[in-house]
Design a protein around this motif. Structure first.
Motif, short mmCIF file in Angstrom:
data_model
loop_
_atom_site.label_atom_id
_atom_site.label_comp_id
_atom_site.label_asym_id
_atom_site.label_seq_id
_atom_site.Cartn_x
_atom_site.Cartn_y
_atom_site.Cartn_z
N THR A 153 62.72 14.07 37.27
CA THR A 153 63.55 15.28 37.25
C THR A 153 64.53 15.16 36.09
N SER A 154 64.59 16.21 35.28
CA SER A 154 65.55 16.21 34.18
C SER A 154 66.49 17.39 34.35
N VAL A 155 67.72 17.24 33.88
CA VAL A 155 68.72 18.31 34.01
C VAL A 155 68.27 19.55 33.24
N PHE A 156 68.31 20.69 33.90
CA PHE A 156 67.90 21.97 33.31
C PHE A 156 66.49 21.96 32.72
N SER A 157 65.58 21.22 33.37
CA SER A 157 64.20 21.22 32.86
C SER A 157 63.50 22.58 32.98
N PRO A 158 63.93 23.51 33.91
CA PRO A 158 63.28 24.83 33.87
C PRO A 158 63.53 25.55 32.54
N VAL A 159 64.58 25.12 31.80
CA VAL A 159 64.82 25.72 30.48
C VAL A 159 64.09 24.92 29.40
N SER A 160 64.23 23.59 29.46
CA SER A 160 63.49 22.76 28.51
C SER A 160 62.80 21.60 29.22
N ILE A 453 50.10 31.05 34.48
CA ILE A 453 50.32 30.42 33.18
C ILE A 453 51.81 30.44 32.86
N GLU A 454 52.22 29.49 32.04
CA GLU A 454 53.61 29.41 31.63
C GLU A 454 53.60 29.03 30.17
N LYS A 455 54.18 29.87 29.31
CA LYS A 455 54.12 29.62 27.87
C LYS A 455 55.40 30.06 27.20
N ILE A 456 55.66 29.49 26.02
CA ILE A 456 56.81 29.95 25.24
C ILE A 456 56.30 30.86 24.12
N TYR A 457 56.86 32.06 24.06
CA TYR A 457 56.48 33.03 23.02
C TYR A 457 57.67 33.27 22.10
N LEU A 489 41.76 41.83 40.40
CA LEU A 489 42.98 41.10 40.03
C LEU A 489 44.22 41.97 40.03
N VAL A 490 45.31 41.41 40.55
CA VAL A 490 46.62 42.06 40.42
C VAL A 490 47.64 41.01 39.97
N ILE A 491 48.64 41.48 39.23
CA ILE A 491 49.73 40.58 38.82
C ILE A 491 50.74 40.54 39.96
N VAL A 492 50.99 39.34 40.48
CA VAL A 492 51.88 39.26 41.64
C VAL A 492 53.28 38.75 41.29
N ASP A 493 53.44 38.19 40.09
CA ASP A 493 54.73 37.61 39.76
C ASP A 493 54.90 37.49 38.26
N ILE A 494 56.05 37.94 37.74
CA ILE A 494 56.35 37.77 36.31
C ILE A 494 57.77 37.27 36.18
N GLU A 495 57.97 36.29 35.31
CA GLU A 495 59.32 35.79 35.09
C GLU A 495 59.44 35.46 33.62
N ASP A 496 60.49 35.94 32.94
CA ASP A 496 60.69 35.48 31.57
C ASP A 496 62.12 35.01 31.37
N VAL A 497 62.24 33.80 30.81
CA VAL A 497 63.55 33.17 30.62
C VAL A 497 63.78 32.97 29.13
N PRO A 498 64.79 33.64 28.53
CA PRO A 498 65.08 33.43 27.10
C PRO A 498 65.50 31.99 26.85
N LEU A 499 65.02 31.39 25.76
CA LEU A 499 65.36 30.01 25.42
C LEU A 499 66.26 30.05 24.19
N ALA A 500 67.56 30.02 24.43
CA ALA A 500 68.53 30.24 23.35
C ALA A 500 68.49 29.14 22.29
N TYR A 501 67.96 27.97 22.65
CA TYR A 501 68.03 26.83 21.73
C TYR A 501 66.91 26.83 20.70
N THR A 507 61.10 32.89 24.23
CA THR A 507 61.21 33.18 25.66
C THR A 507 60.10 32.46 26.42
N ARG A 508 60.48 31.88 27.57
CA ARG A 508 59.46 31.23 28.40
C ARG A 508 58.97 32.27 29.40
N VAL A 509 57.66 32.49 29.41
CA VAL A 509 57.09 33.52 30.28
C VAL A 509 56.18 32.86 31.32
N ARG A 510 56.38 33.23 32.59
CA ARG A 510 55.51 32.72 33.64
C ARG A 510 54.90 33.92 34.35
#
Length: 518
Positions: A153-160, A453-457, A489-501, A507-510
């Motif tokens: 486990t790393s601090v703030f790993s959902p961001v990086s 899927i989870e990717k950085i765009y 197929l249906v999309i059941v969940d979308i999450e995007d987190v901007p990566l300021a660094y 942006t990380r998109v899941r």
């Protein structure tokens, strides 16, 4: 060619199995007692349902298992992996040690090898300090041969995720690819301690999941079945064996989820409250658009607070095997302990020596089971009071889970659902559908497959709309690879987190897509 699917769900008391045809119609269903080693019970239920159905085993294409193996292992502290807990977050997180707030007996089992390593990120993705790779190599050498699973486990790993992934590479390099490694960024959400606990628990049940998976595949082979095997996960969809062994924690609470999904299908309702009465507990959950409503709170598993996705449930210690104690002064207690899977030998109606809730219902003529003459001597007036209290416990749980005071349809499922009346306070109607006793196995068999899927765009280059479209297409492709039918197929969940660094407006998109089995 017609095809079949087999769905199995393991509860604390019964292991249920169903065989469905390609139109999801029940061909055969069975209940057998859950055994202490669980696997024997699965094998017995599977053998029974296949023998009864008399179908060609070559035509059984899919097998789904919803299991409590991992939950039970955590709750009973049995069969857990020897694990190392590695937190990347010194000097920032030294004030609160790993496993803080976890019950002592669980800490004794899981807290033998705990390490704090320099590294981690800020909430905006900047490095707090460089990752101390030399320390990680030293830890890897130290735990070699002593542990079979590592929780990182790393601090703030959902961001990086950078430091977690580098740590994983170092452990794999030193300890070999056999070692199981759980990364917190793939399991929990933001919130260090809860995410760390979820990761530690995940690491601790890898062996349990492996053994369960191998046993299930072997049992199928013994019956001459070469099927695609899936595990139920707690969002109401299925996962492949490989995925299940990497993320076994996602099987926790898949039983109630399966029951909710099965209840929705059997009662043909998309929005309702479901009461699933097992042998040990009753789980009350809520259906929103035929999927379980997710909990927004931290959830305790075996006394440890965690924060990965879980169905929103109210569980009460009341089931078909719950022990009732009558006192001389007309008082009584109900549970919370249960005879569980030993109901057929322990309950009075089966010639046993323990008064259970099932005995109470039979004595009062509410259910037909066993030998009613064995409970005829009991004081009916007192039993009426006990029964009234049982009903009240369920009504209270229904009240707790509701979001408004308006009466809502209630679906009763589970083997113990025969104990309860078809009128309950707060319910607009109470439905006990056909096959309700095996709703959990049906839910497991009709579940959908998901792909994530989870990717950085870099949004400066592709634009937000395009990035989301791309991610959706990739998630759908993943789901198809996992065995989903592309037209459903249906999309059941979308999450995007901007990566300021990161430069370029990263942006990380899941994205998660789900569909019916092919």
């Amino acid at each position: 060619m017609e095809t079949y699917r087999i769905g199995i769900d393991v509860g604390g008391t019964h292991t249920d199995a169903v065989l469905l045809d390609e139109h999801n119609q029940v061909v055969a269903e069975t209940k057998s007692s859950t055994t202490k080693d669980v696997t024997t019970g699965i094998y017995a239920a599977m053998h029974k349902v296949i023998t009864e159905a008399k179908v060609d085993t070559k035509k059984i294409r899919y097998a789904m298992l919803g299991t409590t193996h991992c939950t039970n292992a955590i709750v009973e502290r049995k069969g857990l992996n020897e694990i190392a807990v590695v937190r990347i977050g010194a000097p920032a997180t030294l004030a609160v040690k790993p496993l803080t707030g976890v019950p002592e007996d669980l800490r004794d089992v899981l807290g033998k090898y705990v390490y704090l390593v320099r590294g981690g990120h800020e909430f905006d993705g900047r490095e707090i300090v460089h990752l101390d790779e030399a320390h990680l190599y030293k830890i890897a050498e130290e735990i070699k041969g002593k542990v079979s699973s590592v929780a990182i486990t790393s601090v703030f790993s959902p961001v990086s995720r950078e430091h977690e992934e580098r740590a994983r590479d170092i452990f794999t390099e030193v300890l070999g690819s056999e070692i199981a490694i759980s990364l917190s960024s793939e399991i929990g959400s933001v919130g260090l301690l809860e995410r760390e606990n979820a990761t530690i628990l995940n690491a601790s049940v890898v062996n349990v999941a492996k053994t369960t998976a191998q046993g299930f595949i072997q049992a199928l082979k013994n019956e001459g079945i070469e099927a695609n095997v899936f595990f139920g996960q707690n969002d109401g969809t299925l996962m492949s064996i490989d995925y299940a062994v990497t993320y076994p924690i996602f099987t926790v609470a898949c039983g109630p989820t399966n029951s909710l999904r099965g209840a929705s299908y059997l009662a043909d309702l998309k929005d309702a409250i479901v009461v699933d009465v097992g042998g040990t507990t009753s789980d009350v959950g809520i259906l929103v658009n035929s999927f379980p409503r997710e909990s927004s709170l931290a959830v305790e598993i075996g006394g440890a607070r965690t924060n990965f996705r879980m169905p929103d449930l109210v569980s009460i210690g009341l089931g078909g095997g719950t022990i009732v104690r009558l006192k001389d002064n007309g008082e009584f207690t109900i549970g919370p302990d249960s005879v569980g899977y030993r109901l057929p030998e322990k309950a009075l109606i089966f010639g046993g020596d323990t008064l259970t809730t099932t005995d109470v219902a039979v004595a009062l003529g509410k259910a037909e089971l066993g030998d009613p003459s064995k409970v005829a001597h009991l004081d009916k007036e007192l039993l009426e009071k006990v029964y009234g209290k049982m009903v009240e416990m369920v009504e209270e749980a229904i009240d707790k889970i509701k979001t408004s005071a308006a009466p809502t349809p209630v679906i009763l499922v589970g083997g113990g659902s025969i104990l309860f009346p078809t009128e309950l306070k707060g319910a607009s109607q109470v439905i006990r559908p056909e096959h309700s006793g095996v709703a959990n196995a049906i839910g497991s068999a009709i579940s959908q497959v998901s792909g994530q899927i989870e990717k950085i765009y870099l949004l400066d280059e592709v634009g937000r709309e395009n990035a989301l479209e791309q991610a959706k297409e990739e998630a759908k492709a993943e789901a198809v690879n996992a065995g989903a039918d592309k037209d459903s197929l249906v999309i059941v969940d979308i999450e995007d987190v901007p990566l300021a660094y990161l430069p370029g407006n990263a942006t990380r998109v899941r994205v998660k897509a789900s569909g019916a089995l092919q």
